[in-house]
Design a protein around this motif. Structure first.
Motif, short mmCIF file in Angstrom:
data_model
loop_
_atom_site.label_atom_id
_atom_site.label_comp_id
_atom_site.label_asym_id
_atom_site.label_seq_id
_atom_site.Cartn_x
_atom_site.Cartn_y
_atom_site.Cartn_z
N UNK A 1 -13.39 -9.92 3.63
CA UNK A 1 -11.95 -10.05 3.48
C UNK A 1 -11.44 -11.19 2.64
N UNK A 2 -12.23 -12.26 2.48
CA UNK A 2 -11.76 -13.41 1.70
C UNK A 2 -10.36 -13.87 2.16
N UNK A 3 -10.17 -13.87 3.49
CA UNK A 3 -8.89 -14.33 4.03
C UNK A 3 -7.81 -13.27 4.10
N UNK A 4 -8.13 -12.02 3.72
CA UNK A 4 -7.11 -10.96 3.68
C UNK A 4 -7.02 -10.18 4.99
N UNK A 5 -7.94 -10.38 5.91
CA UNK A 5 -7.95 -9.62 7.16
C UNK A 5 -6.86 -10.15 8.09
N UNK A 6 -6.05 -9.29 8.70
CA UNK A 6 -4.99 -9.73 9.61
C UNK A 6 -5.54 -10.57 10.77
N UNK A 7 -4.71 -11.46 11.29
CA UNK A 7 -5.15 -12.37 12.36
C UNK A 7 -5.63 -11.63 13.60
N UNK B 1 -11.13 -0.36 4.37
CA UNK B 1 -10.76 -1.34 3.33
C UNK B 1 -11.90 -2.30 3.07
N UNK B 2 -12.62 -2.70 4.13
CA UNK B 2 -13.75 -3.60 3.97
C UNK B 2 -14.85 -2.96 3.13
N UNK B 3 -15.17 -1.71 3.45
CA UNK B 3 -16.20 -1.01 2.68
C UNK B 3 -15.79 -0.81 1.23
N UNK B 4 -14.53 -0.49 1.00
CA UNK B 4 -14.04 -0.30 -0.37
C UNK B 4 -14.08 -1.60 -1.16
N UNK C 1 -6.88 2.01 17.20
CA UNK C 1 -7.81 2.71 16.31
C UNK C 1 -7.27 2.84 14.88
N UNK C 2 -5.97 3.03 14.75
CA UNK C 2 -5.40 3.17 13.41
C UNK C 2 -5.66 1.92 12.58
N UNK C 3 -5.40 0.77 13.17
CA UNK C 3 -5.64 -0.50 12.47
C UNK C 3 -7.13 -0.70 12.22
N UNK C 4 -7.93 -0.42 13.23
CA UNK C 4 -9.37 -0.63 13.10
C UNK C 4 -9.98 0.22 11.99
N UNK C 5 -9.61 1.50 11.97
CA UNK C 5 -10.15 2.39 10.93
C UNK C 5 -9.66 1.99 9.54
N UNK C 6 -8.41 1.56 9.45
CA UNK C 6 -7.87 1.15 8.15
C UNK C 6 -8.62 -0.07 7.62
N UNK C 7 -8.84 -1.06 8.48
CA UNK C 7 -9.52 -2.28 8.05
C UNK C 7 -10.99 -2.04 7.77
#
Length: 266
Positions: free
Chosen positions: A201-207, A239-242, A230-236
């Motif tokens: 994330x380089x600091x981009x992951x929500x708190x 995004x991490x893999x991408x 789950x919505x937030x978890x799947x989105x993050x």
């Protein structure tokens, strides 16, 4: 917190059995000030009732459905038989949650909090979240941002968030995904490290999100995400893999995110 008004027809209410008569059961409503309802004997249980005391006891906490209300005569007609086990369990849990929230309000604003302040804050939380408990829960997860659309003062918001983060047990979910990273360059190991840093994330992951990346077996890396829903978890997770796949692609390697493991052993 007890409501000063009346429940509505069809509502489920929590009450305590106060008095039992041959014709029915009187129930003190836990959620409403000075409100008492009557469960007619025909609404206590399905089928023929030989002895009403075989079905209810004085002091028993019950969940009832509001059948009718007559404010002029101060009468509330209730039914016990129209409430199924699932409804009863959910309603009791909601009631317990609101009692917790009532205690948190006292912690946040003091035992001597005025009725006006309490009512004002409670009204804002109910309007925005549907319950005080959900308001505190969201404040624990998202901080002041959760209360941005309310009309609460800055001091009130800070008091709620501080209390929520010290007292609310936030539910979390865990999800896992994988990313394959390969780089044939001489410094490929360092390039992959850069891609993994991007994944983290380089600091981009929500708190409110916890994210970690670990090695599984070349070329596979595991991404774990812990989030409030789950919505937030799947989105993050995605995004991490991408981020990792994009980064390794920019520096001459290849990357692919996938949801399931591709290796035989974990």
């Amino acid at each position: 917190m007890k409501f000063s008004g009346w429940p509505e027809k069809g509502d489920l209410v929590v009450g305590e059995v106060d008095e039992i008569a041959d014709f029915g059961v009187f129930v003190d409503l836990e959620e409403y000030e000075d409100k008492r309802g009557l469960v007619h004997v025909s609404e206590v249980a399905s089928g023929w009732i030989k002895n009403i005391r075989d079905h209810v006891s004085p002091g028993e906490r019950v969940v009832a459905k509001v059948l009718d209300i007559d404010e002029d005569s101060q009468q509330i007609d209730l039914s016990l038989k129209d409430v199924n086990d699932h409804q009863r369990s959910d309603k009791i849990q909601d009631w317990k949650n609101e009692r917790k929230a009532d205690n948190w309000m006292t912690i946040a604003f003091g035992e001597d909090v005025s009725d006006d302040v309490y009512s004002g804050v409670a009204t804002e939380l109910l309007a925005e979240f549907g319950s005080m408990y959900d308001g505190f829960e969201q404040a624990a997860i998202h901080g002041t941002e959760a209360l941005a659309d309310t009309d609460l003062s800055e001091e009130e918001v800070e008091a709620i968030v501080e209390t929520a983060r010290e007292n609310v047990s936030v539910p979390y979910v865990n999800v896992t995904g994988y990313v394959d990273l390969e780089c044939p360059a001489p410094d490929g190991v360092d390039m992959i490290k850069e891609a993994l840093q991007a994944a983290e994330g380089n600091g981009e992951v929500p708190d409110e999100v916890e994210l970690s990346v670990s090695y599984v077996g070349s070329p596979e890396y595991r991404i774990k995400v812990k989030a409030p829903d789950y919505k937030t978890a799947e989105r993050e997770l995605e995004a991490s893999g991408d981020r990792a796949a994009t980064k390794i692609g920019e520096i001459g390697g290849t990357g692919e995110y996938h949801r399931d493991r591709r290796t035989d052993d974990e």
